[in-house]
Design a protein around this motif. Structure first.
Motif, PDB file in Angstrom:
ATOM      1  N   ALA A  89     -38.160 104.692  24.536  1.00  0.00           N
ATOM      2  CA  ALA A  89     -38.048 103.312  25.033  1.00  0.00           C
ATOM      3  C   ALA A  89     -37.768 102.337  23.894  1.00  0.00           C
ATOM      4  CB  ALA A  89     -39.331 102.906  25.747  1.00  0.00           C
ATOM      5  N   ASN A  90     -36.830 101.462  24.125  1.00  0.00           N
ATOM      6  CA  ASN A  90     -36.603 100.321  23.241  1.00  0.00           C
ATOM      7  C   ASN A  90     -37.112  99.044  23.898  1.00  0.00           C
ATOM      8  OD1 ASN A  90     -35.328 101.650  21.027  1.00  0.00           O
ATOM      9  ND2 ASN A  90     -33.477 101.862  22.285  1.00  0.00           N
ATOM     10  N   TYR A  93     -45.129 101.449  28.914  1.00  0.00           N
ATOM     11  CA  TYR A  93     -45.264 102.909  28.867  1.00  0.00           C
ATOM     12  C   TYR A  93     -46.497 103.318  28.063  1.00  0.00           C
ATOM     13  CZ  TYR A  93     -40.638 103.065  30.960  1.00  0.00           C
ATOM     14  OH  TYR A  93     -39.575 102.901  31.808  1.00  0.00           O
ATOM     15  N   TYR A  94     -46.788 102.577  26.996  1.00  0.00           N
ATOM     16  CA  TYR A  94     -48.026 102.830  26.250  1.00  0.00           C
ATOM     17  C   TYR A  94     -49.239 102.666  27.173  1.00  0.00           C
ATOM     18  CZ  TYR A  94     -46.186 102.998  21.421  1.00  0.00           C
ATOM     19  OH  TYR A  94     -45.567 103.377  20.254  1.00  0.00           O
ATOM     20  N   ARG A 128     -41.519  99.194  26.088  1.00  0.00           N
ATOM     21  CA  ARG A 128     -42.404 100.225  25.544  1.00  0.00           C
ATOM     22  C   ARG A 128     -43.887  99.927  25.756  1.00  0.00           C
ATOM     23  NH1 ARG A 128     -41.246 102.669  19.690  1.00  0.00           N
ATOM     24  NH2 ARG A 128     -39.535 103.577  20.884  1.00  0.00           N
ATOM     25  N   VAL A 165     -42.276 106.918  26.155  1.00  0.00           N
ATOM     26  CA  VAL A 165     -42.717 106.157  24.977  1.00  0.00           C
ATOM     27  C   VAL A 165     -41.790 106.433  23.796  1.00  0.00           C
ATOM     28  CG1 VAL A 165     -44.523 106.040  23.203  1.00  0.00           C
ATOM     29  CG2 VAL A 165     -45.145 105.916  25.612  1.00  0.00           C
TER      30      VAL A 165
END
Length: 425
Positions: free
Chosen positions: A97-98, A104-105, A101, A94
């Motif tokens: 990450a660009n 991943y959240y 994201r 998180v």
């Protein structure tokens, strides 16, 4: 009217006793699955990606994959350390990450759900929603979180927003929603539809999910043979599946009344699977057997494990039961129940709060909580029993008799240890 109610109760008792006389489980069906194989918690695939992680690493893909593998190891072993390692990997993903994201959240939110950190999971769902990405996945996550938090109107809104009768995820959530409403037939119908979809797609993980969940739902419906068959189907796919073996052990104990065999099954599981509640179940079965040595040994195993701070709030409900029934620490139970209501204001949490008030002698507060937050808001037998005890203490015989009738029909779910307590209401 009272005679009619008594007649109905007697019919329920008779039907329940008759049904439980016939043993369902057969050793030759499941014995081959009781060989304790050491779970592999590494692989060339895992080692490859894990090796790419350094203290200053920016290898986003590595963190995501490694986090997923740690979560898988947690599912296979029940070892809380793997769930915490998954959290650590996903938090790093998180942070760096660009692109991607929101995914991943969501993954980190699901990790928090597993840890019973529901309010933190909700914040992560909000973060994913703000960024965008796969809206359906985020709305599915919102449904899951709000169900855990007892925000049922919001959960229903998100369920409606993802409606898609060809989607496995929607069908299992629709099943969960109907289970919450107490419509077990509809719950089973949607879960069977989800099972069919998983089988047609030959998706191993979704098939396992379907079989174990249907095993539970069939058990709730009193379809013990069907429940047993689903757990066996799960073991055909994953011979080490601890949850399916636990389901069979419960059938052997609660339906077949063979506690020695039930403990033998669970002993084979706990050699390699370390979730604390499995030891608590063995203690419950030993209590039925009047075997204080096995009971105490497994209670000690449970307490040793839950002392680990990594578990956080995951075992609060189990600990509440022990404070009330085992150690008689009613004041401690009340404090923990209040914490649970703050963390997770569901009928279950409020039921424990009301029950704790009862055990502390505050019967007026107990009935206020049960009236406002439990009665008519849940169909879980264990919670209905707590409500019945509160109403009995307050002299509300009509409600006690109503709940007693439901509880007699749910003795399989409650287990043999509860039979006398239900009849004594």
């Amino acid at each position: 009217m009272k005679l009619i109610k008594l007649f109905i109760v007697l019919i329920l008792v008779s039907s329940c006793v008759t049904k439980n006389q016939d043993a369902v489980a057969q050793k030759n069906d499941y014995d081959k699955y009781l060989v304790s194989n050491e779970v592999e918690t590494s692989s060339k695939y895992f080692d490859l990606w894990n090796s790419k992680i350094r203290p200053d690493s920016m290898q986003l893909t590595s963190f995501g994959i490694v986090g997923g593998e740690y979560n898988r190891y947690f599912q296979q072993t029940g070892n809380i350390e793997f769930l915490k390692k998954a959290e650590k990997s996903l938090k790093k993903a998180v942070d760096i990450a660009n692109i991607g994201r929101p995914g991943y959240y969501r993954a980190l939110a699901r990790n928090y759900i597993s840890q019973h950190r529901f309010r933190e999971a909700l914040k992560l769902a909000d973060s994913a929603a703000v960024i965008g990405g796969d809206k359906s996945e985020t709305q599915s996550l919102y449904f899951d979180v709000h169900m855990e938090l007892g925000n049922y109107q919001l959960a229903e809104k998100y369920l409606d927003s993802i409606k898609n009768m060809s989607d496995f995820g929607y069908m299992i959530r629709l099943a969960k929603w109907n289970d919450y409403k107490g419509d077990l037939d509809t719950t089973i119908n949607f879960m069977e539809m989800a099972r069919t979809k998983a089988e047609l797609g030959k998706n191993r993980e979704l098939m396992l999910w379907s079989y174990t969940n249907l095993g539970d739902y069939y058990g709730h419906a009193g379809r013990i043979q069907d429940s047993y068959n689903q757990y066996l189907k799960a073991l055909e796919i994953d011979a080490d599946n601890a949850y399916a073996k636990k389901g069979i052990a419960w059938i052997v104990f609660s339906n077949d009344k063979n506690p020695v065999e039930a403990i033998r099954i669970l002993d084979s599981v706990t050699k390699t699977y370390n979730a604390p509640d499995y030891f608590l179940l063995k203690a419950e079965i030993a209590d039925y057997m009047d075997d204080d040595l096995i009971r105490t040994k497994n209670l000690d195993q449970y307490f040793t494990r839950v002392k680990n701070e990594m578990y956080g709030d995951m075992y609060n409900a189990y600990n509440l039961g022990l404070y009330i029934d085992e150690t008689k620490q009613f004041d401690k139970a009340l404090l923990l129940a209040q914490t649970e209501v703050d963390n997770r204001p569901t009928p279950e949490s409020y039921s424990w709060l009301g029950y704790s008030y009862l055990k502390n002698g505050e019967i007026n507060k107990a009935v206020e909580v049960i009236d406002a937050h439990v009665y008519g808001k849940t169909f879980e037998p264990a919670l209905l029993f707590q409500a019945a005890e509160v109403y009995k203490a307050n002299g509300e015989e009509e409600k006690v008799n109503e709940l007693k009738g439901e509880l007699i029909g749910a003795l399989y779910e409650l287990g043999p240890n509860m039979e006398k307590q239900v009849h004594d209401l």
